[in-house]
Scaffold this motif. Structure first.
Motif, PDB file in Angstrom:
ATOM      1  N   ARG A  34       0.847  -1.200   0.000  1.00 37.43           N
ATOM      2  CA  ARG A  34       0.000   0.000   0.000  1.00 37.43           C
ATOM      3  C   ARG A  34       0.881   1.248   0.000  1.00 37.43           C
ATOM      4  N   LEU A  35       0.299   2.322  -0.475  1.00 33.98           N
ATOM      5  CA  LEU A  35       0.921   3.641  -0.394  1.00 33.98           C
ATOM      6  C   LEU A  35       0.107   4.491   0.568  1.00 33.98           C
ATOM      7  N   PRO A  36       0.719   5.482   1.183  1.00 31.57           N
ATOM      8  CA  PRO A  36      -0.018   6.337   2.121  1.00 31.57           C
ATOM      9  C   PRO A  36      -1.248   7.020   1.507  1.00 31.57           C
ATOM     10  N   ASP A  37      -1.253   7.210   0.169  1.00 32.21           N
ATOM     11  CA  ASP A  37      -2.401   7.875  -0.467  1.00 32.21           C
ATOM     12  C   ASP A  37      -3.588   6.937  -0.709  1.00 32.21           C
ATOM     13  N   GLY A  38      -3.490   5.671  -0.244  1.00 29.81           N
ATOM     14  CA  GLY A  38      -4.601   4.739  -0.366  1.00 29.81           C
ATOM     15  C   GLY A  38      -4.501   3.772  -1.533  1.00 29.81           C
ATOM     16  N   ARG A  39      -3.531   3.962  -2.422  1.00 25.91           N
ATOM     17  CA  ARG A  39      -3.381   3.031  -3.539  1.00 25.91           C
ATOM     18  C   ARG A  39      -2.733   1.728  -3.065  1.00 25.91           C
ATOM     19  N   PHE A  40      -3.007   0.640  -3.789  1.00 26.27           N
ATOM     20  CA  PHE A  40      -2.368  -0.646  -3.531  1.00 26.27           C
ATOM     21  C   PHE A  40      -1.834  -1.186  -4.854  1.00 26.27           C
ATOM     22  N   LEU A  41      -0.951  -2.164  -4.762  1.00 26.41           N
ATOM     23  CA  LEU A  41      -0.282  -2.690  -5.948  1.00 26.41           C
ATOM     24  C   LEU A  41      -0.901  -4.006  -6.388  1.00 26.41           C
ATOM     25  N   ALA A  42      -1.199  -4.102  -7.679  1.00 30.98           N
ATOM     26  CA  ALA A  42      -1.633  -5.359  -8.297  1.00 30.98           C
ATOM     27  C   ALA A  42      -0.663  -5.659  -9.432  1.00 30.98           C
ATOM     28  N   VAL A  43      -0.346  -6.929  -9.622  1.00 28.97           N
ATOM     29  CA  VAL A  43       0.594  -7.326 -10.664  1.00 28.97           C
ATOM     30  C   VAL A  43      -0.005  -8.414 -11.536  1.00 28.97           C
ATOM     31  N   ARG A  44       0.495  -8.496 -12.744  1.00 23.33           N
ATOM     32  CA  ARG A  44       0.220  -9.619 -13.642  1.00 23.33           C
ATOM     33  C   ARG A  44       1.555 -10.312 -13.860  1.00 23.33           C
ATOM     34  N   HIS A  45       1.613 -11.607 -13.605  1.00 20.39           N
ATOM     35  CA  HIS A  45       2.848 -12.356 -13.770  1.00 20.39           C
ATOM     36  C   HIS A  45       3.070 -12.705 -15.244  1.00 20.39           C
ATOM     37  N   SER A  46       4.301 -12.939 -15.600  1.00 24.84           N
ATOM     38  CA  SER A  46       4.633 -13.251 -16.991  1.00 24.84           C
ATOM     39  C   SER A  46       4.530 -14.741 -17.289  1.00 24.84           C
ATOM     40  N   TYR A  47       4.126 -15.537 -16.313  1.00 25.76           N
ATOM     41  CA  TYR A  47       3.979 -16.978 -16.488  1.00 25.76           C
ATOM     42  C   TYR A  47       2.570 -17.370 -16.023  1.00 25.76           C
ATOM     43  N   ALA A  48       2.187 -18.595 -16.215  1.00 26.85           N
ATOM     44  CA  ALA A  48       0.863 -19.103 -15.846  1.00 26.85           C
ATOM     45  C   ALA A  48      -0.223 -18.235 -16.489  1.00 26.85           C
ATOM     46  N   ASP A  49      -1.204 -17.768 -15.723  1.00 23.57           N
ATOM     47  CA  ASP A  49      -2.293 -16.965 -16.278  1.00 23.57           C
ATOM     48  C   ASP A  49      -1.848 -15.507 -16.339  1.00 23.57           C
ATOM     49  N   THR A  50      -1.421 -15.076 -17.496  1.00 29.63           N
ATOM     50  CA  THR A  50      -0.868 -13.722 -17.656  1.00 29.63           C
ATOM     51  C   THR A  50      -1.947 -12.643 -17.679  1.00 29.63           C
TER      52      THR A  50
END
Length: 149
Positions: A34-50
């Motif tokens: 999380r960031l102090p401004d309320g955002r959070f991180l989501a990622v897409r991996h380069s393997y499996a279900d991209t």
């Protein structure tokens, strides 16, 4: 050693098949950053279900490191962020057979001091977002949804 994304994608089905045959006991971590401004991180991996939006993370050996140390290491390896292990708090620990193995998965959370990322070949895309709608219509990881509850 960094493995190119194309090799990660090519090897992923074989690894999943091996897990289903052998049913190993593994340990993994996922990190909700999380960031102090309320955002959070989501990622897409380069393997499996991209296409699937998920949390960064990976495997570890409890005899060698704690789940918080593993989360800090994985975040540094995959995203280039330095977050000390003591900054992580455990959200949940679950035993799952989702990928055909007996996996103890710990979801942790921490605040990141910066939003600048340096993606490893394991990560196809990463986004800091305020809500899930910003990720579009793609599928979402059950662990991402669980961490946001």
């Amino acid at each position: 050693m960094r493995v190119p994304a194309i090799l990660l994608r090519a090897g992923s089905p074989f690894l999943q098949l091996w897990w289903r045959i052998r049913k190993p006991t593994t340990f993994g971590v996922k990190a909700l950053l999380r960031l102090p401004d309320g955002r959070f991180l989501a990622v897409r991996h380069s393997y499996a279900d991209t296409r699937r939006w998920a949390l960064p993370g990976g495997g570890y050996k409890p005899a060698q490191e704690t789940s918080a140390e593993a989360a800090a290491r994985e975040i540094h390896e995959e995203l280039g962020l330095v977050i000390p292990p003591d900054a992580f708090q455990t959200l949940s620990t679950t035993i799952t057979t989702l990928e055909g193995k007996h996996d103890t998965l710990t979801i942790l959370t921490a605040f990141a001091a910066e939003d600048q990322l340096h993606l490893s070949p394991e990560i196809a895309e990463a986004r800091w977002v305020k809500d899930l709608q910003e990720l579009g219509d793609g599928p979402l990881s059950k662990w991402l949804l669980s961490a946001l509850k």
